[in-house]
Structure formats: C-alpha cells, structure tokens
Design a protein around this motif. Structure first.
Motif, PDB file in Angstrom:
ATOM      1  N   GLU A 601       0.837  -1.193   0.000  1.00 47.34           N
ATOM      2  CA  GLU A 601       0.000   0.000   0.000  1.00 47.34           C
ATOM      3  C   GLU A 601       0.873   1.244   0.000  1.00 47.34           C
ATOM      4  O   GLU A 601       1.781   1.383   0.817  1.00 47.34           O
ATOM      5  CB  GLU A 601      -0.918   0.038   1.223  1.00 47.34           C
ATOM      6  CG  GLU A 601      -1.859   1.237   1.236  1.00 47.34           C
ATOM      7  CD  GLU A 601      -2.766   1.247   2.449  1.00 47.34           C
ATOM      8  OE1 GLU A 601      -3.385   2.287   2.699  1.00 47.34           O
ATOM      9  OE2 GLU A 601      -2.828   0.223   3.160  1.00 47.34           O
ATOM     10  N   ASP A 602       0.600   2.111  -0.939  1.00 45.65           N
ATOM     11  CA  ASP A 602       1.246   3.411  -1.024  1.00 45.65           C
ATOM     12  C   ASP A 602       0.136   4.450  -0.977  1.00 45.65           C
ATOM     13  O   ASP A 602      -0.718   4.485  -1.868  1.00 45.65           O
ATOM     14  CB  ASP A 602       2.031   3.524  -2.327  1.00 45.65           C
ATOM     15  CG  ASP A 602       2.613   4.920  -2.550  1.00 45.65           C
ATOM     16  OD1 ASP A 602       2.374   5.798  -1.713  1.00 45.65           O
ATOM     17  OD2 ASP A 602       3.295   5.117  -3.563  1.00 45.65           O
ATOM     18  N   PRO A 603       0.086   5.297   0.058  1.00 43.68           N
ATOM     19  CA  PRO A 603      -1.004   6.271   0.158  1.00 43.68           C
ATOM     20  C   PRO A 603      -1.163   7.142  -1.079  1.00 43.68           C
ATOM     21  O   PRO A 603      -2.242   7.650  -1.350  1.00 43.68           O
ATOM     22  CB  PRO A 603      -0.594   7.098   1.388  1.00 43.68           C
ATOM     23  CG  PRO A 603       0.289   6.203   2.187  1.00 43.68           C
ATOM     24  CD  PRO A 603       1.020   5.370   1.183  1.00 43.68           C
ATOM     25  N   GLY A 604      -0.090   7.303  -1.844  1.00 42.83           N
ATOM     26  CA  GLY A 604      -0.174   8.143  -3.029  1.00 42.83           C
ATOM     27  C   GLY A 604      -0.815   7.481  -4.225  1.00 42.83           C
ATOM     28  O   GLY A 604      -1.082   8.119  -5.226  1.00 42.83           O
ATOM     29  N   HIS A 605      -1.031   6.156  -4.164  1.00 42.90           N
ATOM     30  CA  HIS A 605      -1.669   5.473  -5.283  1.00 42.90           C
ATOM     31  C   HIS A 605      -3.176   5.474  -5.150  1.00 42.90           C
ATOM     32  O   HIS A 605      -3.853   5.075  -6.066  1.00 42.90           O
ATOM     33  CB  HIS A 605      -1.162   4.019  -5.360  1.00 42.90           C
ATOM     34  CG  HIS A 605       0.193   3.921  -6.022  1.00 42.90           C
ATOM     35  ND1 HIS A 605       0.836   2.735  -6.228  1.00 42.90           N
ATOM     36  CD2 HIS A 605       0.995   4.879  -6.515  1.00 42.90           C
ATOM     37  CE1 HIS A 605       1.997   2.958  -6.825  1.00 42.90           C
ATOM     38  NE2 HIS A 605       2.118   4.246  -7.017  1.00 42.90           N
TER      39      HIS A 605
END
Length: 605
Positions: A601-605
């Motif tokens: 998980e990448d908050p920016g995606h």
C-alpha cells in the motif's frame, strides 16, 4: 519534506498514457504533487518546431495525500521535449518551479534535462525486458575440438590457468591465445541460465589476428579457431531453443589491416574499396586512435554503406538471416563511426543500421557502444540504447568504490572518486534526463565489461559487490553481466578483466554472489515494476539509497546500503522481501546490502 512528497513525473506507464505514440498523437501526461505542497496551477511547457508553448493541466484525482494533475501533450515533432511549470501565490509572493527529468528546480534551466517522448519505433520488448550475458569467446570455455586446432602464427599460446598479459605496451596482450571456442559456450549454457540471463552477447566472431577479434580480416565467415560457421549456427540454435536471443558484435568504425577490403585498397589506388577508407595523398590513412592495424572506414562513401550497413546484401543484414539468425547487434565504437574531423554522418549510419536490421527482423535490437555522453546520439531512430558507462557504471563505482582500489574509468588519469548517495542520485537523474526515459530503459546497466575493471576489484568486497548487483537489476535499464562477474572474478583494467572462466575450479567461485545474481534476475522477471516501472526516490543519504519502481500492476521498494545506518520512516506498507542480500535489522535499518520489497500500500496510489 520527504523525497516522496516532491512533485514527480517520469516516462513510465503511471505517468505517460502512451510510451510509443505515433506522429501527431495527443498524449496524456500526469504529474503528482503532495497535499502539503501549495501548487495552484500546472502547465506543460513543450516546443512546437523549437518555439516554446504552454498547455494547461487540471487536477484529475486525489488519492490519499497525492494530487494528480493531467494535461495533453501534442507530439508535433518526432522527438518532443517537455517539462512542467508549477505556480502558487500571486503578486510579489508568487512562486514558480520547474519539474524536469533531472528533478525539481527553482530557476530557469536549459532544455537539456527536459522529459522527452519520441514517435520513432522503440526497442523490442525482449531487449528491454531481458538480462544480457557477455562472453569473450577466447576466455570463456574450450570444447574438446579446440585441442585439435593448430595455433595460428600470430598467436602466443597460453594454458587455461596462465595469467593474462595486460601491462600497458605488452605486445603479448592482444596476441595471447587461450583457445576458447563457440562449442565451449554451448556446453555451458546451463550456467548462463543459472545466472538468469536471456540474451547472449558475444564479442566478435569474425576472423582477426588477435584474441579480441575487433580487427576483422573478413565479415563473410566465422573464425575457424572458434569452430567456423557451423559452430556459430550450433550456438544460435542452442540459444534460440531455450527461448533466448543472440546478439552479435560488429565494428563499423574500422576493419583490421588484414581485411580483404583494405588489402585491395592498398594494392591498387584505383580499387573500388580505396574510397571505403580515408587515404591521404601519400598512401597514409586514418585509423582508430592512431593504431595503424585498425584503418578507419569512410561512411560518406555510398558503396561502403551498401556493403556494410544498408540493404539486404550488407553485413548488418546477412547475419540476421539463417543459419545464424542473430537477433541484433552491439555496434563497436558506435560513437566514432562516421565521424572524422569535419565529417559527421554518424546519425545517418545509425539510422541505416536500424532500418536494415528491422527490415530483416522487425524486432531486431541495435545497441551502440558509447563510453561517455551518448545523449545526442539517442534520438530514437538509430541506436535503441547504449552501453551505459557514464550514466550507470561510473556513478555506481563512485558510490561503492574501495578507497584502495586502483580501478579507473576509461582514460581518466586518476582513480574513480568515492562519493556519497546524493551525488549518485544527482548523476543518475541527470544522465537519465539527458538520455530520455525510453533510451535509459533500453540501455545496458554495466558493472564492468571486457573493456573495464571488474566490479569485484572496484569495490574490493563481496558484500559491496552484491549491493552493486542489486542496483544493476533494480534501477531503470537492462542488466549486462560480463561472464565471471557472477562468481567474483577480478581485474584492474579491461585486458586484465579478460581472465578465463575457472570451470575446473568451482571451489574458487563466490557461490553466494552467483545465487544473488540468479535471485535478482528472477525477481526482475517476476515483477514488471523492475522492468517497466518508474523511478521515484524515497530517501537518500551518503550511505543509503531508497527508491520506488512504480507500475500500475504493482510497485516495489528497493533499499540499498553501503554501510549500516539509522532507521528511516517511510509512509509505505510492505510485504515480505522479494530479494535480500543482507540480514535485515528492521525494514529500513540494516547493514550493507540490498533488499527489494513488494509495496502492498502506497497512500499516493
């Protein structure tokens, strides 16, 4: 602000809707900014026939703390340059920044580091997704048939375990003959598979009175000392039976002085091949770097191009057909080909080779040797990429170099310096910006070759060697392994690096490093982000590099350390490590090594 919060764009699918646009296309390009960064407006600045024009972007999505901007980029010219202008505030407090391929700048910099898109046909997928293994035939392996061949008059015979002659000026250096052959290569393809390679590249197989064969005496056949045409056909069949590719090595800048073309030119001033070289009024001639045994070819002569590089009867074309079925070429001395004083037809030659190769094999690959700045030679319609010494090798050497190593980059009068992570990052960004995303991704990430010191000698330590290999497989570009690197062979310069493979002495191998190469190759094959993903820096300090390879099908985080360091907090959720060359103390605090994680998980995606 974290590096992950900086505005970012690159040429990967997450940011560019079409990596291979056609002329006249309108391509959607995206830029990411952070919610804490007060960007109020964004424009794409491009050029229309060299005149600057601006196209507005709009906010299209908020994801977590990331703001996504998008705009339309018209592909008016075959190679289209562009950058982003970011603005916020008004009046005296108004601020402007540029996002370029070399990073974010707050001044009006030159266009040299603009992003670029090209409508020229791109490199074949296999050339971008594969792993290259380089073989220097004389030193790789001897088949039983080699024992029955007579040593030629020019050669100085050597036993397989003899030391390599490499001292400057030693006349034995090009003549020392170990007798490796092509059937010997076939017999060891299982080892190449163990390394994880899918593209076999051999240095020249044409006859030449040297162990390196870059002084060809003909382009019409394979050196009998290597087994002749039949052995090369056997190698090609064995390589293709595994689903791999075979690359040839062709010197277009010069021939040997024993070449049949040159013999005719010297014997008769009216010979048709006389104009294929650069003869002076008194019978003198131009040669490569003053070496009289390597007379330089004149690519301003149409008849030479027809024989060498253009059309179905050329050397370039013939070897791409059965029974050899070469899949493309590495072009030797590509940077100097067609260049002499005020003559410069280099781009014409590159385009001709590309056209000829593609006419024979639509998915042919053409890589140009270039050991410094190849940026002006990579517009996309000639060489697909380069052997990336300046944009990969020297920066990585500088970061990992043992201070006591005597290794030097080509021609430099002092050893390569030791520099910190920020300098490495800047170097990689600037070279990537100059080459453009597509050419960078098609170029070869080289830790060493038959022309340079070995990486083990540069870094002086198996752990640092594995750090270098980790970067070779995880940064944008195609890994190229010089046979022997994977088992820890050494060499202080190119000729010394051409040591024989110790097949009969496996106890001398670095088996841990060999396993690391195989694991890195497997990870690169399994995760498209390592082959096609973007490059976004997460953290850089003197001793650590952390970066994301981002792709719509999943991203990976790479952490490389040359020395132990403190923990680093990153706003990412990770899975289990895909590859690790170290014993992690914690996700981002550990000793020297490289670890690759899948990003959950990448908050920016």
């Amino acid at each position: 602000m974290s590096l992950l919060h900086e505005p970012h764009h690159d040429g990967s699918p997450l940011y560019v809707a079409d990596e291979h646009p056609r002329p006249g296309a309108l391509v959607t390009v995206r830029l990411r900014t952070h919610t804490d960064d007060p960007v109020e407006a964004v424009w794409i600045r491009t050029t229309y026939d060299a005149e600057p024009v601006f196209h507005p972007c709009r906010v299209v999505e908020w994801v977590g703390d990331t703001v996504w901007w998008a705009g339309e980029l018209p592909l008016h010219n075959p190679v289209t340059h562009y950058r982003f202008l970011l603005a916020h505030g008004t009046g005296r407090d108004a601020a402007q920044r540029w996002v370029t391929a070399a990073g974010v700048i707050e001044h009006d910099g030159p266009d040299a580091f603009d992003f670029r898109l090209t409508s020229h046909d791109g490199p074949p997928d296999w050339g971008r997704d594969g792993v290259v293994y380089q073989v220097f035939p004389d030193r790789f392996a001897r088949s039983a048939a080699a024992d029955a061949r007579a040593v030629p008059d020019w050669a100085v015979p050597a036993g397989w375990d003899d030391e390599v002659a490499f001292e400057p000026g030693d006349p034995h250096t090009p003549l020392q003959f170990f007798g490796g052959d092509l059937d010997g290569v076939v017999e060891h393809l299982d080892h190449v598979a163990q390394v994880g390679a899918t593209i076999l590249y051999t240095t020249p197989v044409f006859p030449g009175e040297s162990n390196h064969r870059y002084n060809a005496s003909t382009f019409d056949g394979v050196d009998p000392l290597l087994g002749g045409d039949e052995a090369y056909a056997r190698l090609s069949s064995a390589v293709h039976a595994r689903g791999w590719r075979l690359l040839g090595d062709l010197t277009t800048n010069h021939t040997g002085d024993t070449h049949e073309w040159f013999h005719r030119a010297v014997a008769d001033a009216d010979a048709t091949t006389r104009s294929w070289y650069h003869f002076g009024e008194h019978g003198d001639y131009e040669s490569w770097m003053g070496h009289h045994t390597l007379p330089k070819l004149n690519h301003a002569e149409p008849a030479l191009r027809a024989a060498m590089t253009e059309g179905p009867d050329s050397v370039v074309a013939r070897w791409l057909r059965p029974p050899f079925d070469v899949d493309g070429w590495r072009i030797d001395v590509a940077n100097m080909t067609g260049r002499l004083a005020d003559l410069d037809v280099n781009h014409d030659v590159a385009r001709g080779i590309n056209r000829t190769a593609r006419a024979e094999r639509p998915d042919a690959l053409v890589i140009g040797e270039h050991n410094h700045d190849a940026s002006t030679d990579l517009p996309g319609d000639g060489w697909h990429g380069t052997m990336n010494y300046s944009g990969f090798s020297w920066p990585v050497w500088s970061w990992l170099r043992d201070p006591d190593s005597p290794a030097r980059p080509f021609g430099r009068p002092v050893p390569v310096p030791r520099r910190g992570g920020p300098a490495l990052r800047r170097s990689l960004d600037e070279w990537g910006g100059r080459y453009g995303w597509r050419a960078t991704c098609a170029s070869w990430n080289i830790l060493g070759s038959h022309d340079s010191a070995r990486i083990r000698t540069v870094v002086g330590d198996p752990v640092q060697h594995r750090v270098a290999a980790g970067l070779q497989f995880t940064l944008p570009g195609v890994p190229m392994i010089f046979a022997g690197d994977e088992i820890g062979l050494e060499g202080v310069l190119g000729e010394d690096a051409r040591r024989t493979m110790p097949w009969h002495r496996p106890e001398t191998w670095d088996h841990t490093t060999l396993a690391t190469y195989g694991a890195l190759a497997a990870a690169r094959t399994a995760h498209v982000a390592l082959r096609r993903g973007g490059l976004r820096w997460a953290h850089v300090d003197d001793d650590a590099l952390m970066f994301l390879r981002e792709h719509p099908e999943g991203s990976v985080l790479v952490v490389a350390r040359r020395a132990a360091g403190p923990a680093v907090d990153l706003p990412l959720v990770l899975g289990e490590p895909l590859v690790s060359t170290e014993e992690p103390v914690g996700p981002f605090a550990s000793g020297p090594g490289v670890t690759v994680w899948a990003v959950v998980e990448d908050p920016g995606h």
